[in-house]
Design an enzyme around this catalytic site. Structure first.
Site, mmCIF file in Angstrom:
data_model
loop_
_atom_site.group_PDB
_atom_site.id
_atom_site.type_symbol
_atom_site.label_atom_id
_atom_site.label_comp_id
_atom_site.label_asym_id
_atom_site.label_seq_id
_atom_site.Cartn_x
_atom_site.Cartn_y
_atom_site.Cartn_z
ATOM 1 N N ASP A 14 0.846 -1.192 0.000
ATOM 2 C CA ASP A 14 0.000 0.000 0.000
ATOM 3 C C ASP A 14 0.881 1.242 0.000
ATOM 4 O O ASP A 14 1.796 1.353 0.801
ATOM 5 C CB ASP A 14 -0.866 -0.053 1.262
ATOM 6 N N HIS A 16 -0.246 4.656 0.131
ATOM 7 C CA HIS A 16 -0.976 5.880 0.437
ATOM 8 C C HIS A 16 -0.147 6.799 1.326
ATOM 9 O O HIS A 16 -0.194 6.714 2.533
ATOM 10 C CB HIS A 16 -2.293 5.545 1.118
#
Lengths: 136, 460
Positions: A14, A16
């Site tokens: 991930d 983000h």
């Protein structure tokens, strides 16, 4: 009062980065000593960081829906690494699709996490809990 | 005419460089086989004699400075906490100080590891562990063990500053120690320079005496540092310049020696393309890696092991030879100098293998990640793709007729698409073999060192 040290990062594949920066800023502002390991972090990076810095809590964020896979076995790995009683928090979009939150929460609690946050939780909630858990 | 004499006691050859101070020119260079088994003085005297015969003008040597990698060079054991973090940072600091890291330990040491340290031939221990304000238990435990086992090797303490007082107390009078800044003060940020300088100063004061070099020490002003540290200093000077002289910018040096291949890179190594996320430990701007298994003579057999017959054949012109036999021959006869065309071809193919593998190990790696946000890249290590210069040094490159071909073996190829090796750098050559001498010169006149480097390092 001495600043409490916490490790912060986004787990798995991930990336983000924005949410991670916001959390870092808010937590530092709230008086924590934040060790931010950034995005794309495997479990081992969280654990290694906690060992070297003697942190008291690990905060895992995950927004891409694969949190459950990425977080599995983390408590056991902490035990293996000698991180006894370290606090484990997790929050974000941690599962795939729309699932019943109570079930999801229970699943993560069973995995050994101390606090589990649903999507849309404000950072203040986490800060309040951290203060409660760390300064009790 | 006033001159400086620079001496490099190498593991294979002792090299001399005589420099005219006023003209900033090299008057002459000379080399002779290093005589470690008997007395290093002999090799030095031989080279000096040859040098005197070569130079016809009168000169007055103002200063004699030396660096050394003879007798195995400076050997260090690095100790840290987590293998990928402080243990790795300690290892990098030691490498940057020009040392050979013979072993890296992590976590709390046990008795058998302490036995191993005690029985090793290490010259120094670099003790790290914990970020500043972080873990104290491990470094204190390890210090207690070192004291308990009566280790007689100097210890450089470069760990969590909060544990320093306690560690000093544990060592007391019994263990010789030096305190310096933490190699990793914050997580993933490394701080290798203070530890490097401390290691260098101990090397100057103590280690050279243990290597049977007292005899030469009397006639020279001192052995200042290990040769690789001197090469790294020269590389930094050429890249960054000095107070009054501009440098040429980012560069990498490939130094192929008899025992090891060193790569030095003076570059930040930040991603050259967008959408790349950096992972892992921060890289030092001046980074040195050493491949102990890649060298032209002492490590010839391990080059064969690392490369195999197939990779060698890729680089060989004369393919119908007994490849293994050639490697064995070079390993058993370390003073061997190739003279026939076929032998030189073999040596150059070996050098290409060394350049290829060592650059691959030095440069970073990029990995593709498929995320919900599309394809992303994660980079570990330095991105050297757009590096402007690659500089070659070491006997086999300097004396080669095709130095460019050897250096080209270190470049990026599509066979290895994830490696961040340089793609199209300009090639430079240390034609007069002066890098280690110029590193020494930076300690007395940095401006002159930069000027001479720019004059004598030629583009090929």
């Amino acid at each position: 009062m001495e600043k409490k040290k916490i490790v912060l990062g986004v787990i798995g594949s991930d990336c983000h980065a924005v949410g991670n920066k916001i959390l870092d800023y808010s937590l530092s502002d709230a008086g924590f000593d934040v060790v931010n390991i950034g995005v794309l972090s495997p479990q081992e990076d969280f654990i290694n960081a906690a060992i070297e810095t003697s942190a008291e809590a690990i905060l895992v964020s995950s927004l891409y829906g694969h949190g459950e896979i990425d977080c599995r076995g983390m408590r056991e790995k902490c035990e293996e690494a000698g991180l006894k009683d370290i606090l484990l928090y997790v929050g974000g979009n941690i599962v795939v699709g729309k699932q019943d939150w109570n079930e999801v929460q229970q699943r993560f609690l069973d995995m050994g996490f101390d606090r589990v946050y649903p999507p849309g939780t404000s950072v203040e909630t986490g800060i309040k809990d951290l203060k409660e858990d760390l300064y009790k | 005419m006033d001159a400086y004499l620079f001496i490099d006691f190498g593991s294979t050859f002792t090299k001399l460089t005589l420099v005219d101070i006023e003209k900033e020119e090299i008057i002459a260079t000379e080399k002779s086989y290093t005589t470690v088994e008997t007395d290093v003085t002999i090799g030095y005297e031989n080279a000096l004699k040859k040098l005197k015969e070569k130079v016809s003008v009168d000169y007055n040597i103002v200063k004699k400075l030396a660096c050394s990698s003879a007798a195995g060079g400076l050997k260090i054991i690095a100790i840290g906490l987590v293998p990928e973090l402080t243990a790795e940072a300690a290892k990098r600091a030691a490498l940057g100080a020009g040392a050979k890291v013979i072993k890296t330990f992590s976590f709390k040491l046990n008795n058998s590891e302490l036995e191993e340290i005690k029985n090793s031939n290490a010259d120094m221990i670099l003790l790290a562990g914990g970020t500043d304000g972080g873990n104290c238990d491990t470094i204190i435990h390890n210090a207690t063990m070192i004291e308990k086992f009566n280790i007689s090797i100097p210890v450089v303490i470069a760990g969590n500053k909060s544990s320093n007082d306690e560690v000093k107390e544990i060592f007391g009078e019994k263990i010789e120690y030096y305190v310096t800044e933490n190699v990793m003060p914050n997580l993933n940020h490394i701080n290798v320079d203070p530890a490097r300088e401390t290691i260098r100063s101990i090397f100057m004061k103590k280690i050279v005496h243990a290597k049977g070099m007292e005899n030469v020490e009397e006639s020279i002003s001192g052995i200042l540092m290990p040769t690789p540290a001197s090469v790294l200093k020269a590389a930094e000077a050429l890249s960054k310049g000095s107070r009054d002289e501009d440098g040429i910018g980012d560069l990498a040096i490939i130094d192929i020696g008899g025992a090891t291949t060193d790569i030095h890179s003076i570059a930040e190594g930040a991603p050259s393309k967008p959408g790349v996320i950096l992972r892992g430990l921060e890289e030092p701007h001046s980074k040195r890696t050493v491949e102990g298994d890649l060298g032209m003579r002492y490590s010839a057999l391990s080059v064969f092991e690392a490369a195999g017959t197939r990779t060698m054949k890729k680089y060989l012109k004369y393919k119908d030879i007994d490849i293994e036999g050639e490697f064995k021959n070079r390993y058993t006869n370390t003073s061997y100098v190739a003279d026939s065309e076929q032998d030189i071809d073999f040596d150059e193919a070996m050098a290409k293998v060394c350049a290829d593998i060592s650059m691959k190990r030095h440069a970073g790696v990029v990995e593709t990640i498929y995320s919900p946000m599309g394809m992303m890249y994660s980079q570990e290590g330095k991105d050297l793709m757009e590096l402007p210069y690659v500089l070659g040094t070491g006997g086999v490159i300097v004396n080669s007729l095709n130095p460019r071909e050897i250096l080209e073996a270190s470049l990026f190829t599509m066979e290895d698409p994830t490696s961040l090796k340089p793609r199209r750098p300009k090639f430079l050559l240390d034609k007069e073999y002066i890098l280690s001498a110029m590193g020494l010169l930076t300690t007395i006149d940095p401006n002159m060192a930069v000027r001479m480097l720019k004059k004598y390092i030629v583009e090929i």
